[in-house]
Scaffold this active site. Sequence first.
Site, PDB file in Angstrom:
ATOM      1  N   CYS A   1       0.794  -1.227   0.000  1.00 52.81           N
ATOM      2  CA  CYS A   1       0.000   0.000   0.000  1.00 52.81           C
ATOM      3  C   CYS A   1       0.829   1.280   0.000  1.00 52.81           C
ATOM      4  O   CYS A   1       0.656   2.136  -0.875  1.00 52.81           O
ATOM      5  CB  CYS A   1      -0.933   0.010   1.214  1.00 52.81           C
ATOM      6  SG  CYS A   1      -2.150  -1.319   1.203  1.00 52.81           S
TER       7      CYS A   1
ATOM      8  N   LYS B   1      -8.996   5.995   2.588  1.00 47.35           N
ATOM      9  CA  LYS B   1      -7.703   5.599   3.125  1.00 47.35           C
ATOM     10  C   LYS B   1      -6.573   6.495   2.619  1.00 47.35           C
ATOM     11  O   LYS B   1      -6.515   6.837   1.443  1.00 47.35           O
ATOM     12  CB  LYS B   1      -7.433   4.143   2.744  1.00 47.35           C
ATOM     13  CG  LYS B   1      -6.020   3.660   3.061  1.00 47.35           C
ATOM     14  CD  LYS B   1      -5.856   2.194   2.716  1.00 47.35           C
ATOM     15  CE  LYS B   1      -4.403   1.754   2.851  1.00 47.35           C
ATOM     16  NZ  LYS B   1      -4.229   0.303   2.673  1.00 47.35           N
TER      17      LYS B   1
ATOM     18  N   HIS C   1      -2.772   6.311   4.484  1.00 45.88           N
ATOM     19  CA  HIS C   1      -1.642   5.403   4.750  1.00 45.88           C
ATOM     20  C   HIS C   1      -0.311   5.968   4.276  1.00 45.88           C
ATOM     21  O   HIS C   1       0.564   5.216   3.834  1.00 45.88           O
ATOM     22  CB  HIS C   1      -1.894   4.028   4.132  1.00 45.88           C
ATOM     23  CG  HIS C   1      -1.168   2.926   4.866  1.00 45.88           C
ATOM     24  ND1 HIS C   1      -1.251   1.597   4.510  1.00 45.88           N
ATOM     25  CD2 HIS C   1      -0.332   2.966   5.944  1.00 45.88           C
ATOM     26  CE1 HIS C   1      -0.514   0.864   5.315  1.00 45.88           C
ATOM     27  NE2 HIS C   1       0.057   1.673   6.199  1.00 45.88           N
TER      28      HIS C   1
END
Length: 535
Positions: free
Chosen positions: A80, A139, A141
């Site tokens: 990710c 998201k 991250h």
Amino acid sequence: IFSLDPFILQSLIFPNVNKMQPIYRLYKDRPPNFVLIMVDDLGIGDIGCYGNDTIRTPHIDRLASEGVRLTQHLAAAPLCTPSRAAFLTGRYALRSGLGSSGRVQVLLFLGGSGGLPPSETTFAKRLQQQGYTTGLVGKWHLGVSCESRGDHCHHPNHHGFSFFYGLPFTLFNDCVPGHGSDILNDLQTTLRSITLLLGLGLATLLLARWNCVLMRDGQVVEQPLRVETLSQRLLQEAQGFVHRNKDRPFLLFFSLAHIHTPLFTNPQFMGKSRHGLYGDNLEEVDWIVGQITETVDSLGLSNSTLMYFTSDHGDTWRTGTRRGRREGLHEHLGGAWNCGKAMGGWEGGIRGREVHEPTSLMDLYPTLKHLARDNQPDRPLDGHNLMPLLEGTAQRSGHEFMFHYCGVNLNAVRWHPPGSESIFKAHLFTPNFSPEGAVGCYRTGVCMCHGEHVTHHNPPLLYDLHHDPSESRPLTPELEPRYHEALREVHSDGPSGQLSWGQILWRPWLQPCCGTFPLCGCKEQNPTCESRVFY
């Protein structure tokens, strides 16, 4: 549209994909809007337009059938943090220092000091300078703070997004009791022992609670987040952003928490698919895509909005560590590609279904700049503008070479020789699967990139992906006339820094907190927004 990282253009932008009009003819009064939808850990063959006939994805399939599909659209990394950094910046993650020389290849703690450097430029920053309103829902991250809890140097608001609502970290198993842990268990044990000696045992017990946070811009609005209502809230915030900005150019990056574990248990979709909880989640993703498409259509924005659908990288189904994943789907959905998420440079972690011209998530940055009429100087990019390929004015991708990194280490290189259909790929090293004979790193959860965890190849393993997409038949000088020529073409290197132990380890003074630290906790008011109307 699709691949592992599918690329989708809504059909109303290009009514005839075989005879595409130059896009500027379609936007007379203002530049186009952009709706970028990214799924987390989507499998290669999970969607109908990639041959799946057992999971229903009609809304995504409609985008694929009416739009443009890039069948070799690759993630820049199989995990990710580095993949999303490359997507946002148009550059390999190593240029941002988001490569690791050790076992940790992603950000592990919301209270760490690593992240996307403040000096980096994202496509959101560039579009802001062109007058766009920019929003990120979902998201992130890529870090939050550097030196103090409130400096937010890595936060989306400091990287070009005027609006942020979502998870500054990620959704992971620790957020739901009974699903185990995604964070290094041995590290947690060590930290717990140390803090017990210091009288801070409670702090380590709260590490998962502190990571599971929901933010609106720079404010923590829920801690820990409630997963049971998360998908509805993210969708409604994304729809709200489109409604609020319908009269001006906007960029929405809708970064779904699906299909990362823990899998959602939305009663509306539970038990409706033929493949358990994973199938239920995929069908919910399709419904969400349909809701966003309907919102754009209902506001009369279809002719001025480019829609893009992708995954950040491959699925985790071969790792054997995920609960409730892909029941009964392994052989059917795995397709021809080897491995998946966190498996280094194998195709299953970075690509999709067919071999055509190589493109990349990094290509979105220069493409958005081009469509937003941004002609200002920029730093060197690794991505290429996709529009010549999409409009049919070019037959070859700008990517003659593409590099695949495992942490900071050059893992594999692909070469698409001019005038040839071949796509040669050389693996400099491959992960050692565990247990022996497996097709994944079951014992460590993700494959490592260093030391005893890898096998170096001299000469490198060489494949031709045009004829062997599963990377099952290594080439030899006897089988391939261009064998030696291909191996001569593979060299590269890059910096590191943001994923060193000093950067990723938890630091209490950087921990985002709702309330009084360390007793953080709050609930978002009216979280389901059931009666909200967007005008």
